[in-house]
Scaffold this active site. Structure first.
Site, PDB file in Angstrom:
ATOM      1  N   TRP A 200       0.852  -1.185   0.000  1.00 52.52           N
ATOM      2  CA  TRP A 200       0.000   0.000   0.000  1.00 52.52           C
ATOM      3  C   TRP A 200       0.892   1.240   0.000  1.00 52.52           C
ATOM      4  CZ3 TRP A 200      -0.405   3.886   3.788  1.00 52.52           C
ATOM      5  CH2 TRP A 200      -1.407   4.844   3.501  1.00 52.52           C
ATOM      6  N   ASP A 367     -16.454  11.628  -1.772  1.00 51.33           N
ATOM      7  CA  ASP A 367     -15.826  10.356  -1.382  1.00 51.33           C
ATOM      8  C   ASP A 367     -16.552   9.746  -0.180  1.00 51.33           C
ATOM      9  OD1 ASP A 367     -13.400   8.532  -0.491  1.00 51.33           O
ATOM     10  OD2 ASP A 367     -12.842   9.320  -2.456  1.00 51.33           O
ATOM     11  N   ASP A 368     -15.868   8.919   0.529  1.00 47.80           N
ATOM     12  CA  ASP A 368     -16.395   8.162   1.671  1.00 47.80           C
ATOM     13  C   ASP A 368     -17.078   9.074   2.698  1.00 47.80           C
ATOM     14  OD1 ASP A 368     -16.795   6.224   3.540  1.00 47.80           O
ATOM     15  OD2 ASP A 368     -14.690   5.662   3.748  1.00 47.80           O
ATOM     16  N   ARG A 444      -9.847  -2.768   8.538  1.00 48.51           N
ATOM     17  CA  ARG A 444     -10.456  -1.437   8.677  1.00 48.51           C
ATOM     18  C   ARG A 444     -11.894  -1.557   9.213  1.00 48.51           C
ATOM     19  NH1 ARG A 444     -12.008   3.085   4.181  1.00 48.51           N
ATOM     20  NH2 ARG A 444     -11.003   4.825   5.160  1.00 48.51           N
ATOM     21  N   TRP A 478     -15.296   3.298  -7.319  1.00 52.46           N
ATOM     22  CA  TRP A 478     -15.652   1.993  -6.729  1.00 52.46           C
ATOM     23  C   TRP A 478     -14.435   1.508  -5.945  1.00 52.46           C
ATOM     24  CZ3 TRP A 478     -19.076  -2.006  -9.556  1.00 52.46           C
ATOM     25  CH2 TRP A 478     -19.047  -3.250  -8.908  1.00 52.46           C
ATOM     26  N   ASP A 479     -14.563   1.602  -4.626  1.00 52.84           N
ATOM     27  CA  ASP A 479     -13.425   1.307  -3.760  1.00 52.84           C
ATOM     28  C   ASP A 479     -13.516  -0.126  -3.224  1.00 52.84           C
ATOM     29  OD1 ASP A 479     -11.156   1.751  -2.246  1.00 52.84           O
ATOM     30  OD2 ASP A 479     -11.934   3.507  -1.212  1.00 52.84           O
ATOM     31  N   MET A 480     -12.444  -0.620  -2.633  1.00 56.02           N
ATOM     32  CA  MET A 480     -12.406  -1.970  -2.052  1.00 56.02           C
ATOM     33  C   MET A 480     -11.217  -1.981  -1.113  1.00 56.02           C
ATOM     34  SD  MET A 480     -11.160  -5.225  -2.017  1.00 56.02           S
ATOM     35  CE  MET A 480     -11.729  -6.882  -2.047  1.00 56.02           C
ATOM     36  N   ASP A 549      -3.003   5.587  -3.118  1.00 57.61           N
ATOM     37  CA  ASP A 549      -3.361   6.597  -2.121  1.00 57.61           C
ATOM     38  C   ASP A 549      -2.202   7.548  -1.897  1.00 57.61           C
ATOM     39  OD1 ASP A 549      -5.907   5.820  -1.671  1.00 57.61           O
ATOM     40  OD2 ASP A 549      -5.494   4.683   0.159  1.00 57.61           O
TER      41      ASP A 549
HETATM   42  C1  DGJ Z   1      -9.274   4.282   0.104  1.00 56.38           C
HETATM   43  C2  DGJ Z   1      -9.140   5.062  -1.157  1.00 56.38           C
HETATM   44  O1  DGJ Z   1      -7.998   4.692  -1.835  1.00 56.38           O
HETATM   45  C3  DGJ Z   1      -9.146   6.546  -0.829  1.00 56.38           C
HETATM   46  O2  DGJ Z   1      -8.928   7.301  -1.974  1.00 56.38           O
HETATM   47  C4  DGJ Z   1     -10.434   6.896  -0.177  1.00 56.38           C
HETATM   48  O3  DGJ Z   1     -11.480   6.736  -1.096  1.00 56.38           O
HETATM   49  C5  DGJ Z   1     -10.655   6.042   1.055  1.00 56.38           C
HETATM   50  N1  DGJ Z   1     -10.511   4.642   0.766  1.00 56.38           N
HETATM   51  C6  DGJ Z   1     -12.005   6.300   1.644  1.00 56.38           C
HETATM   52  O4  DGJ Z   1     -12.294   5.439   2.658  1.00 56.38           O
END
Ligand code: DGJ
Length: 743
Positions: A200, A367-368, A444, A478-480, A549
């Site tokens: 990461w 975002d989130d 998380r 679309w996150d994961m 990120d």
């Molecule tokens: C991980 C993503 O890579 C970030 O850009 C952001 O969207 C966060 N999650 C939000 O929880």
């Protein structure tokens, strides 16, 4: 048609201007490999390339014949158990416990075009004459099972794609305990293996190692393609570099657990294998059932790593990414994540959007934190309805207000996850991937929804489609954000538990397919804690991926350089963020952050309302510059010039050239200042040697041949102590050169 079949020798020759790929049906009716490399002339027979050796094999197939040992024969899709001791492409467990199989050539068909792969992403053709496909049918009569090997060769690309399909036509239950997509035995092992490894926030660093006898492999066991290893490997000749020499690339169109492996045997043959990771994978093939493997994309280049990358870039940009966003101009965006994290309300978002709009930014991404009761990362994943405390008029309201400002609106989802603190989990505690009676590890604070179950995918489809249908949403991130653990599904019988990880990925693809078909005008950007799923599988649905990120300009030089090995600029989300950088706490100038992000799909990830008027003016200019050049950046040919992974790695450079060679953009970056260095020049690539180019912002103009051979002379501003002052002195500096052909 670029596929020849020689009836008498039973040879197949896949050939185009760039490559030849030749194999034959061997004496035992299995497939033997003859040649893969730069194109060679077709002839009636290549049997002389087929080599057996008397008494060399310890185990031989035919009685009275000491020459035919699979252990020393180069093969196409090998099995284990009949005299080859290297790792096979597949293994089938039968009801009597046997794993020995004998799949023999039965027939083949050759046709124009390229069929899709049921339920799986794949490269495609638009016109049938762009590519030719060969499907070879192999059969094991004893168990009445078949394998169909599919090869496609593109007419004008140095690319071959491969996949395999297993069909159980018999009466017994078969179990695939290994089902790779491709295997090839290269003539020698005089290569270095290039892989993209990391973690990461430092994804896809280029690692190179010399091949040695034995197995060298990279894998994922994490349920995603992962940041640790990308499903890509290249074999380059030791003398090959970025621009010269032979390179063989292998990239897997898949987003889950994979294996990419090279086994060097006792005769220095390099067996390259790629496919779903056999570790923790079994697939029950009941009578009448089929199993389709994902696709491997193989590229051959004799123009070094850049040549290989450009083949991948063109193919992915033109024939992997789908939908209107493949060709349309991608919007410059601003994302509120690093500006606010979970702490926002509608007024704050609108303030950011208003200021962004004034600076020319086109898309606002929420975002989130907008849904359920999500004020931190412990709750609400799974509940995809707006938090009315933060957004009193819901997504419908905020999206309308943003679009009324003249901006597009984008929204974040993490559809594959659930928090225990959510309505979805309370209603369906059995919907998570887990094993009864065992610990549920979390990542998380969240759990992975069991996407191997159709009703789970249906639920997420309905929730997301409801939001997208009722609000003007033009973009979805679309996150994961976690890897899988305790992999099991309550909906599957014991004998199918080892199918869960693959079935999960099929569920993800299904949801993507349904949403992208239902909402073709929405631009999808995939993300998995940044770049944990930067793979061709995702790109088939989502034209962009959030690259990492980590938005620190210095680290991004490495991440974007490494990512470009296989993936084009049009797929890489690249944003300017705040300083000190939130990931590494480094302070780089706004100029360098912009200069690095220009080489990707551009945007911002900061609180623009807190910037000074001078900074805002700089942002405005950056956005303007990007828009002027975005066509070139999105569709041009990318060249890596100076590598951050070379010894020192202090100077990095890359460039992009338009297809008509009339325009080019060069990025040159200095990480740390050097005291009193020598003179520097940059050898450019891809220009028209007969054309004269003007460099924007200077009076100079130079012919392409000079820029590529004598080089672009770099300004002495990088020379440190020779000048008392200068904008370019010090650490973390960069320059952008825009070249335009003079009429
Ligand atoms: C991980 C993503 O890579 C970030 O850009 C952001 O969207 C966060 N999650 C939000 O929880």
């Amino acid at each position: 048609m670029p596929i020849h079949f020689n009836e008498t020798t039973k040879e197949f020759h896949l050939q185009n201007e760039g490559l030849s790929y030749i194999f034959t049906v061997m004496k035992n009716q299995q497939l033997g490999h003859l040649y893969y490399g730069k194109a060679i002339r077709h002839r009636d027979s290549f049997q002389h390339l087929f080599r057996t050796q008397s008494r060399a094999g310890m185990s031989n197939v035919f009685e009275g014949d000491l020459t035919f040992s699979l252990d020393i024969l180069k093969q196409e899709y090998p099995s284990y158990g009949t005299s080859d001791y290297r790792e096979p492409a597949f293994q089938v467990l039968q009801e009597d416990g046997s794993r020995t199989t004998q799949f023999e050539y039965v027939s083949h068909e050759i046709f124009q075009g390229k069929p899709g792969l049921n339920g799986l992403p794949a490269t495609y053709t638009e016109e049938n004459d762009e590519a030719s496909t060969l499907i070879i049918k192999l059969k094991d009569p004893l168990i009445d099972a078949e394998i169909e090997l599919m090869y496609t060769v593109y007419e004008n690309r140095s690319v071959i794609t491969r996949s395999a399909k297993f069909l159980n036509k018999g009466k017994q239950k078969l179990e695939l305990i290994r089902a790779l997509s491709a295997s090839i035995d290269l003539f020698d092992a005089d290569f270095e293996m290039v892989q993209l490894s990391g973690s990461w926030s430092r994804e896809r660093h280029v690692k190179t190692r010399e091949l040695v006898p034995g197995i060298q492999s990279i894998t994922s066991t994490r349920g995603t393609s992962s940041t640790q290893q990308n499903p890509f490997l290249a074999l380059k000749r030791k003398t090959a570099d970025e621009h010269r020499g032979e390179v063989y690339g292998f990239n897997f169109v898949y987003s889950g657990n994979f294996l990419a492996q090279v086994e060097v045997d006792h005769y220095d043959v390099a067996r390259v294998s790629m496919g779903i990771n056999p570790f923790d994978f079994n697939w029950l093939l009941a009578p009448g059932e089929e199993f389709q493997t994902p696709e491997v994309v193989m590229v051959y280049s004799d123009e070094g790593l850049n040549g290989m990358s450009q083949e991948y870039h063109n193919l992915y940009r033109e024939r992997l990414v789908r939908g209107p966003w493949r060709d349309e101009k991608r919007p410059v965006l601003i994302n509120n994540w690093e500006a606010t994290y979970f702490d926002f309300n509608e007024d704050k978002l609108l303030d950011i959007a208003k200021e962004s709009k004034e600076l020319g930014i086109e898309l606002f991404v929420l975002d989130d934190g907008w849904f359920g009761k999500r004020d931190d990362d412990t709750t609400s994943l799974g509940d995809w309805f707006a938090d009315k405390e933060k957004l009193p008029d819901g997504i419908e309201g905020i999206s309308r207000k943003i679009t009324e400002l003249g901006m597009k609106f984008g929204l974040w989802f993490e559809p594959e996850m659930v928090n225990k603190e959510s309505e979805l989990y309370k209603e369906h505690p059995d919907w998570i991937i887990h094993v009864k009676g065992r610990t549920n590890s979390h990542g998380r604070n969240q759990y992975v929804l069991d996407f191997s179950r159709k009703e789970v995918v249906d639920n997420l489809y309905e929730q997301m489609a409801d939001v997208l249908a009722n609000s003007p949403v033009s973009y979805v991130k679309w996150d994961m954000n976690r890897y899988m653990t305790e992999i099991g599904s309550l909906a599957l019988p014991a004998e199918r538990q080892s199918e869960v990880a693959h079935r999960y990925i099929l569920g993800v693809y299904d949801l993507y397919e349904r949403l992208t078909s239902e909402f073709p005008d929405v631009l999808f950007e995939s993300c998995a804690s940044g770049g944990a799923r930067f793979d061709p599988g995702m790109l088939s649905y989502a034209p962009q991926t959030w690259t990492s990120d980590d938005t620190d300009a210095v680290e991004r030089l490495k991440i974007q350089y490494g990512t470009s090995m296989a993936y084009p600029l049009s797929t890489m989300g690249a944003h300017v963020s705040d300083i000190p950088n939130h990931q590494v706490h480094r302070k780089t100038g706004l100029e360098m952050r912009g200069h690095v992000s220009f080489f990707g799909m551009f945007g911002y990830e900061l609180d623009i309302t807190k910037m000074t008027p001078k900074e805002k003016e700089e942002v405005k200019q950056q956005v303007h510059f990007y828009k002027q050049n975005r066509e070139l950046i999105q569709h041009g040919t990318f060249y890596r010039l100076l590598s951050p992974f070379d010894e020192g790695g202090n100077f990095v450079a890359w460039m992009v050239v338009s297809s008509d060679q009339k325009e080019a953009l060069v990025g040159y970056y200095k990480v740390l200042a050097e005291p009193n260095p020598g003179f520097k020049r940059l050898m450019l690539k891809g220009l028209n040697e007969h054309k004269e180019y003007k460099i924007e912002g200077t009076d100079g103009s130079y012919y392409g041949d000079e820029l590529m051979r004598a080089g672009l002379m770099l300004e002495n501003e990088f020379s440190g102590s020779t000048q008392p002052q200068g904008e370019k002195l010090g650490d973390y500096r960069s320059s952008i050169y825009k070249l335009t052909v003079l009429d």
